[in-house]
Design an enzyme around this catalytic site. Structure first.
Site, PDB file in Angstrom:
ATOM      1  CB  SER A 144     -35.446  17.538 -35.719  1.00 53.00           C
ATOM      2  OG  SER A 144     -36.303  18.070 -34.608  1.00 53.00           O
ATOM      3  CD  GLU A 164     -36.318  13.814 -37.269  1.00 58.14           C
ATOM      4  OE1 GLU A 164     -35.934  13.777 -36.176  1.00 58.14           O
ATOM      5  OE2 GLU A 164     -37.491  14.765 -37.641  1.00 58.14           O
ATOM      6  NE  ARG A 197     -39.973  12.851 -35.295  1.00 54.99           N
ATOM      7  CZ  ARG A 197     -40.937  12.674 -34.511  1.00 54.99           C
ATOM      8  NH1 ARG A 197     -41.715  11.443 -34.464  1.00 54.99           N
ATOM      9  NH2 ARG A 197     -41.249  13.378 -33.567  1.00 54.99           N
TER      10      ARG A 197
HETATM   11  C1  LIG Z   1     -40.195  24.259 -38.753  1.00 56.40           C
HETATM   12  C2  LIG Z   1     -40.318  22.730 -38.754  1.00 56.40           C
HETATM   13  C3  LIG Z   1     -40.670  21.827 -37.536  1.00 56.40           C
HETATM   14  C4  LIG Z   1     -40.828  20.726 -37.570  1.00 56.40           C
HETATM   15  N1  LIG Z   1     -41.420  20.094 -36.501  1.00 56.40           N
HETATM   16  C5  LIG Z   1     -41.573  18.867 -36.726  1.00 56.40           C
HETATM   17  C6  LIG Z   1     -42.247  18.101 -35.676  1.00 56.40           C
HETATM   18  O1  LIG Z   1     -42.364  18.471 -34.578  1.00 56.40           O
HETATM   19  N2  LIG Z   1     -42.431  16.570 -35.614  1.00 56.40           N
HETATM   20  C7  LIG Z   1     -42.036  15.867 -36.615  1.00 56.40           C
HETATM   21  O2  LIG Z   1     -42.271  14.821 -36.663  1.00 56.40           O
HETATM   22  N3  LIG Z   1     -41.368  16.640 -37.837  1.00 56.40           N
HETATM   23  C8  LIG Z   1     -41.248  18.099 -37.715  1.00 56.40           C
HETATM   24  N4  LIG Z   1     -40.720  18.571 -38.891  1.00 56.40           N
HETATM   25  C9  LIG Z   1     -40.223  17.871 -40.059  1.00 56.40           C
HETATM   26  C10 LIG Z   1     -41.392  17.579 -41.082  1.00 56.40           C
HETATM   27  O3  LIG Z   1     -42.129  18.644 -41.199  1.00 56.40           O
HETATM   28  C11 LIG Z   1     -42.062  16.339 -40.893  1.00 56.40           C
HETATM   29  O4  LIG Z   1     -41.231  15.209 -41.023  1.00 56.40           O
HETATM   30  C12 LIG Z   1     -42.990  15.984 -41.978  1.00 56.40           C
HETATM   31  O5  LIG Z   1     -43.783  14.820 -41.557  1.00 56.40           O
HETATM   32  C13 LIG Z   1     -42.460  15.715 -43.427  1.00 56.40           C
HETATM   33  O6  LIG Z   1     -43.507  15.826 -44.313  1.00 56.40           O
HETATM   34  P1  LIG Z   1     -43.295  16.285 -45.801  1.00 56.40           P
HETATM   35  O7  LIG Z   1     -44.383  16.358 -46.571  1.00 56.40           O
HETATM   36  O8  LIG Z   1     -42.626  17.754 -45.723  1.00 56.40           O
HETATM   37  O9  LIG Z   1     -42.290  15.324 -46.471  1.00 56.40           O
HETATM   38  P2  LIG Z   1     -40.997  15.441 -47.090  1.00 56.40           P
HETATM   39  O10 LIG Z   1     -39.954  16.314 -46.324  1.00 56.40           O
HETATM   40  O11 LIG Z   1     -41.079  16.009 -48.448  1.00 56.40           O
HETATM   41  O12 LIG Z   1     -40.432  13.781 -47.301  1.00 56.40           O
HETATM   42  C14 LIG Z   1     -39.929  13.351 -46.309  1.00 56.40           C
HETATM   43  C15 LIG Z   1     -39.845  11.657 -46.452  1.00 56.40           C
HETATM   44  O13 LIG Z   1     -41.116  11.333 -46.637  1.00 56.40           O
HETATM   45  C16 LIG Z   1     -41.439  10.881 -47.932  1.00 56.40           C
HETATM   46  N5  LIG Z   1     -42.694  11.057 -48.508  1.00 56.40           N
HETATM   47  C17 LIG Z   1     -43.277  12.202 -48.630  1.00 56.40           C
HETATM   48  N6  LIG Z   1     -44.404  12.232 -48.986  1.00 56.40           N
HETATM   49  C18 LIG Z   1     -44.572  10.997 -49.384  1.00 56.40           C
HETATM   50  C19 LIG Z   1     -45.621  10.137 -49.801  1.00 56.40           C
HETATM   51  N7  LIG Z   1     -47.100  10.749 -50.388  1.00 56.40           N
HETATM   52  N8  LIG Z   1     -45.608   8.908 -49.935  1.00 56.40           N
HETATM   53  C20 LIG Z   1     -44.478   8.144 -49.765  1.00 56.40           C
HETATM   54  N9  LIG Z   1     -43.471   8.843 -49.062  1.00 56.40           N
HETATM   55  C21 LIG Z   1     -43.462  10.029 -49.066  1.00 56.40           C
HETATM   56  C22 LIG Z   1     -40.252  11.286 -48.870  1.00 56.40           C
HETATM   57  O14 LIG Z   1     -39.845  10.478 -49.930  1.00 56.40           O
HETATM   58  C23 LIG Z   1     -39.245  11.647 -47.646  1.00 56.40           C
HETATM   59  O15 LIG Z   1     -38.467  10.326 -47.671  1.00 56.40           O
HETATM   60  C24 LIG Z   1     -40.475  19.945 -38.944  1.00 56.40           C
HETATM   61  C25 LIG Z   1     -40.076  20.707 -39.941  1.00 56.40           C
HETATM   62  C26 LIG Z   1     -39.956  22.335 -40.021  1.00 56.40           C
HETATM   63  C27 LIG Z   1     -39.396  22.615 -41.278  1.00 56.40           C
END
Ligand SMILES: Cc1cc2nc3c(=O)[nH]c(=O)nc-3n(C[C@H](O)[C@H](O)[C@H](O)COP(=O)(O)OP(=O)(O)OC[C@H]3O[C@@H](n4cnc5c(N)ncnc54)[C@H](O)[C@@H]3O)c2cc1C
Length: 312
Positions: free
Chosen positions: A227, A297, A178
């Site tokens: 998480s 996380e 992560r």
């Molecule tokens: C129901 C549920 C289940 C989940 N299951 C998992 C799982 O199994 N495995 C897992 O790893 N995660 C899981 N997650 C967490 C999440 O979905 C992941 O971490 C996902 O990759 C975050 O992506 P996001 O676009 O929503 O990023 P955001 O939540 O919007 O941002 C997360 C981070 O990424 C950065 N970021 C976002 N976009 C960019 C970009 N274009 N350039 C640079 N930085 C950027 C942000 O600044 C921030 O620091 C889950 C979440 C939920 C709600």
């Protein structure tokens, strides 16, 4: 109540963009938790050229925050100062190649997995269960069900805070649990994942299995952020939280999920402070019970409090 951000004149002094720019923009509705204050300025560039030109002209003292699908974020109640960048339609393309898939950073992970599966390409099925977008997946090295971005990424195209466009290979991003070494305030705009021809029925079955397993074990339809804490070395966060008696624990409208106790929920009227306070209470109880300090996380962004102080 009038938003304190409305008194900010930042937007009047920003370089132009072809996309959309809005002062005092509501962010909560675009987050999985549905909490948090506004962005002082929300910028949605039209495409990568627009973003690069904007960043190149943006004074370096203006803070930049990037949000994706906001599925791993708590935006604090006071909102976010400076410019928040959210990538939209111009960053959503998915292109299938014989041995890979290239996707814009705003493409949802599930959409990338779906396109690959329809083309008979396997290797990225794990993305089907992650509710974020490609940019967030790379920043967080998202992973599930035995795979992660580190195992599948070829390269990511990035725009630096100074507006320079460059590529980083998977190795250069030093992806670990992560975590990535993406430079601060830089924006992932596109990425290529390796994929390989496979049996379409087997790929579809694997994705169905992942979806069913998630439905059974996680509150996937709730207002949550995935998480909450990283698994400490040799332990599972949910087991420590459960053992410390925190399953179902509440603070205001925030609750530790009964279904999966490393997930927090907004049960209705939670504030970001309720969620963050509940998380800190869980950390305190786990530390007292086990001696282990859980690390967040979920990223917490912005200014605590009900509303930000008036910005200069
Ligand atoms: C129901 C549920 C289940 C989940 N299951 C998992 C799982 O199994 N495995 C897992 O790893 N995660 C899981 N997650 C967490 C999440 O979905 C992941 O971490 C996902 O990759 C975050 O992506 P996001 O676009 O929503 O990023 P955001 O939540 O919007 O941002 C997360 C981070 O990424 C950065 N970021 C976002 N976009 C960019 C970009 N274009 N350039 C640079 N930085 C950027 C942000 O600044 C921030 O620091 C889950 C979440 C939920 C709600």
């Amino acid at each position: 109540m009038m938003a304190a951000h409305a008194t900010s004149h930042l937007i009047e002094n920003l370089p132009p963009i072809r996309g959309r720019m809005q002062a005092d923009a509501v962010l909560a509705a675009a987050t999985w938790f549905r909490v948090g204050g506004p962005a002082e300025v929300l910028a949605r560039p039209a495409d990568a050229d627009d973003l690069a030109a904007f960043l190149a002209s943006l004074p370096l003292e203006v803070p930049v925050t990037i949000i994706g699908a906001a599925s791993n974020l708590i935006i604090r109640d006071g909102g976010i100062a400076g410019v928040v960048i959210r990538l939209a339609r111009g960053f959503g393309d998915v292109t299938i190649e014989p041995d890979g898939v290239t996707a814009g950073a705003a493409a949802l992970d599930a959409v990338v997995a779906e396109h690959a599966a329809q083309a008979g390409l396997g290797g990225v099925e794990f993305l089907s269960g992650i509710p974020g977008a490609v940019g967030g997946a790379i920043a967080m090295n998202a992973g599930a069900y035995g795979s992660d971005v580190a195992a599948t990424l070829d390269w990511a195209e990035i725009i630096s805070r100074q507006g320079e466009v460059f590529r980083m290979s998977c190795a250069e991003l030093s992806l670990s649990y992560r975590h990535s070494t993406l430079p601060a305030e830089s924006v992932v705009v596109r990425a290529r994942f390796f994929a390989r021809p496979g049996d379409p029925a087997a790929i579809a079955a694997r994705m169905a299995e992942i979806r069913a397993s998630r439905e059974a074990t996680q509150p996937t339809r709730a207002r949550t952020g995935g998480s909450t804490f990283r698994n400490p070395p040799g332990a599972r966060a949910w087991e420590l939280i459960d053992a410390a008696g925190c399953r179902g624990l509440t603070r205001g409208g925030a609750q530790i999920s009964q279904k999966h106790c490393n997930f927090m929920l907004n049960t209705g009227g939670a504030t970001a402070a309720d969620l963050e306070g509940l998380g800190e209470e869980v950390r305190r109880r786990v530390r007292a019970a086990t001696g282990i300090t859980l690390d967040w996380e979920i990223k917490r962004l912005g200014i605590p409090g009900s509303r930000p102080a008036v910005l200069p």
